[in-house]
Write a protein that holds these residues in place. Structure first.
Motif, PDB file in Angstrom:
ATOM      1  N   SER A 114     106.145  67.298  35.487  1.00 52.89           N
ATOM      2  CA  SER A 114     105.313  66.159  35.862  1.00 52.89           C
ATOM      3  C   SER A 114     104.650  66.420  37.214  1.00 52.89           C
ATOM      4  O   SER A 114     105.295  66.910  38.150  1.00 52.89           O
ATOM      5  CB  SER A 114     106.172  64.899  35.940  1.00 52.89           C
ATOM      6  N   THR A 115     103.380  66.086  37.333  1.00 50.20           N
ATOM      7  CA  THR A 115     102.682  66.261  38.612  1.00 50.20           C
ATOM      8  C   THR A 115     103.166  65.267  39.661  1.00 50.20           C
ATOM      9  O   THR A 115     102.808  65.378  40.832  1.00 50.20           O
ATOM     10  CB  THR A 115     101.159  66.128  38.415  1.00 50.20           C
ATOM     11  N   LYS A 116     104.011  64.318  39.249  1.00 48.82           N
ATOM     12  CA  LYS A 116     104.651  63.415  40.221  1.00 48.82           C
ATOM     13  C   LYS A 116     105.751  64.133  40.998  1.00 48.82           C
ATOM     14  O   LYS A 116     106.281  63.593  41.974  1.00 48.82           O
ATOM     15  CB  LYS A 116     105.268  62.210  39.497  1.00 48.82           C
ATOM     16  N   PRO A 118     106.001  67.559  42.577  1.00 53.26           N
ATOM     17  CA  PRO A 118     105.570  68.881  43.061  1.00 53.26           C
ATOM     18  C   PRO A 118     106.705  69.701  43.659  1.00 53.26           C
ATOM     19  O   PRO A 118     106.568  70.903  43.859  1.00 53.26           O
ATOM     20  CB  PRO A 118     104.517  68.539  44.117  1.00 53.26           C
ATOM     21  N   GLY A 195      96.059  65.602  33.364  1.00 55.04           N
ATOM     22  CA  GLY A 195      96.550  65.934  34.699  1.00 55.04           C
ATOM     23  C   GLY A 195      97.915  65.365  35.010  1.00 55.04           C
ATOM     24  O   GLY A 195      98.354  65.375  36.165  1.00 55.04           O
ATOM     25  N   GLU A 196      98.628  64.900  33.985  1.00 57.31           N
ATOM     26  CA  GLU A 196      99.944  64.296  34.203  1.00 57.31           C
ATOM     27  C   GLU A 196     101.064  65.329  34.273  1.00 57.31           C
ATOM     28  O   GLU A 196     102.190  64.999  34.649  1.00 57.31           O
ATOM     29  CB  GLU A 196     100.243  63.276  33.094  1.00 57.31           C
ATOM     30  N   ALA A 197     100.750  66.561  33.884  1.00 56.11           N
ATOM     31  CA  ALA A 197     101.750  67.629  33.932  1.00 56.11           C
ATOM     32  C   ALA A 197     101.056  68.956  34.171  1.00 56.11           C
ATOM     33  O   ALA A 197      99.840  69.090  33.990  1.00 56.11           O
ATOM     34  CB  ALA A 197     102.544  67.674  32.629  1.00 56.11           C
ATOM     35  N   LYS A 198     101.849  69.930  34.591  1.00 56.98           N
ATOM     36  CA  LYS A 198     101.347  71.295  34.759  1.00 56.98           C
ATOM     37  C   LYS A 198     102.372  72.257  34.182  1.00 56.98           C
ATOM     38  O   LYS A 198     103.547  71.903  33.977  1.00 56.98           O
ATOM     39  CB  LYS A 198     101.061  71.601  36.226  1.00 56.98           C
TER      40      LYS A 198
END
Length: 332
Positions: A114-116, A118, A195-198
């Motif tokens: 999750s991009t929440k 990092p 853009g919610e995950a990478k």
């Protein structure tokens, strides 16, 4: 769960499917028919290749491969579209199933974060996290556990959360029920697009898989109980003929042409994204259904790296797969 088919009880107490005539229906349960890693099963059905072989094949879907495995062992289905690693894991428990068509030579899985969060930069940061898997005991769970242990994280230091795939996986990321998780296309592309995950670990190609796992990791297969295969060689050969024909179709047709054959709902409203993901991932499919050389050894090494069930056990890998049927499939 499915109701059990009429079954006979073996001397060992295990259930085996009722001996079937060629006219009987063959049921194959797949661990998520809509996932691109399992695409050849529905594609074979849509192309009419099962019918060309004189087979009446019913395809069923379950969110997790471990649930499909349970149905096979119960005798409720004759085959499973699932990861080969279950064949190794189950032999360690005294149960014999075998891959009869090896469909993927790479898992096609991605560990998304999750991009929440990092702060999670590699599996070394899994401590204290909740990690999404399709189901407990699934291949996504196996691979997640292996990656954690490889990077020095103990199994008790994180929580595996069964969240399925598709909408349920996405919701778990959005609601922060999981901070990272392992899933496949088209779920991967959907989360990357918003853009919610990478991508944290990519297992969609043979090269990336070798870097992450130390070798070729054969994944999606058609696996069946060895006792059923031995008693139904004619039907097994026909299944292999149909699936090998599909693998050749995949290798000789574009992702766009393949997408045209799939149910529209599998494209989840984003045909362009589905086609791109399939074009990027087509190389994960074997061209002929043959087990990749060295693949079973990699799978055994991965499972032995974390699984108390497999570690230290003597596994006869030659009994976990057969290339007999795919090598006898028509060449054209």
């Amino acid at each position: 769960m499915l109701g059990l088919l009429t079954a006979t009880v073996l001397a060992s107490g295990a259930l085996a499917p009722k001996p079937a005539s060629a006219a009987d229906k063959i049921t194959i349960m797949v661990g998520g028919l809509e996932k691109q890693i399992y695409l050849p099963f529905m594609l074979t059905q849509r192309l009419g290749y099962f019918k060309d072989e004189g087979l009446d094949v019913e395809l069923l879907t379950e969110p997790s491969g471990v649930d499909a495995e349970d149905e096979l062992l119960a005798g409720a289905v004759q085959g499973v579209g699932g990861f080969y690693d279950h064949c190794v894991d189950l032999q360690a428990k005294g149960k014999f199933i075998e891959s009869v068509v090896q469909i993927n030579q790479a898992p096609g899985e991605v560990e998304l974060v999750s991009t929440k969060h990092p702060e999670i930069k590699s599996p070394a940061d899994f401590k204290g996290t909740s990690l999404g898997v399709t189901g407990l005991g699934s291949s996504t769970n196996f691979l997640t556990q292996y990656l954690a242990v490889k990077y020095g994280v103990k199994l008790g230091d994180f929580t595996s959360v069964p969240v399925g795939a598709g909408d349920t996986f996405i919701a778990a990321i959005q609601q922060d029920k999981i901070q990272a998780g392992m899933t496949t296309e088209p779920t991967v592309s959907r989360l990357l697009k918003t853009g919610e995950a990478k991508v944290l670990v990519d297992l969609r190609s043979a090269e990336a898989t070798k870097a992450a796992l130390g070798g070729t990791y054969p994944a999606t297969s058609l696996y069946m109980q060895t006792s059923w295969v031995d008693a139904h060689k004619a039907e097994t050969q026909k299944l292999a003929n149909a699936l090998v024909r599909t693998l050749r179709y995949i290798s000789t047709h574009s992702a766009d042409e393949i997408a045209d054959k799939m149910p529209k709902e599998y494209l989840v409203g984003d045909r362009e994204g589905y086609v791109k993901a399939l074009a990027d991932g087509k190389a994960m499919f074997t061209p002929d259904g043959v087990m990749p050389e060295g693949g079973p050894e990699t799978v055994l090494a991965v499972l032995s790296g974390f699984s108390k069930n497999v570690k230290g056990k003597t596994i006869d890998l030659s009994k976990t797969y057969t290339s007999e049927f795919v090598k006898n499939a028509p060449k054209s």
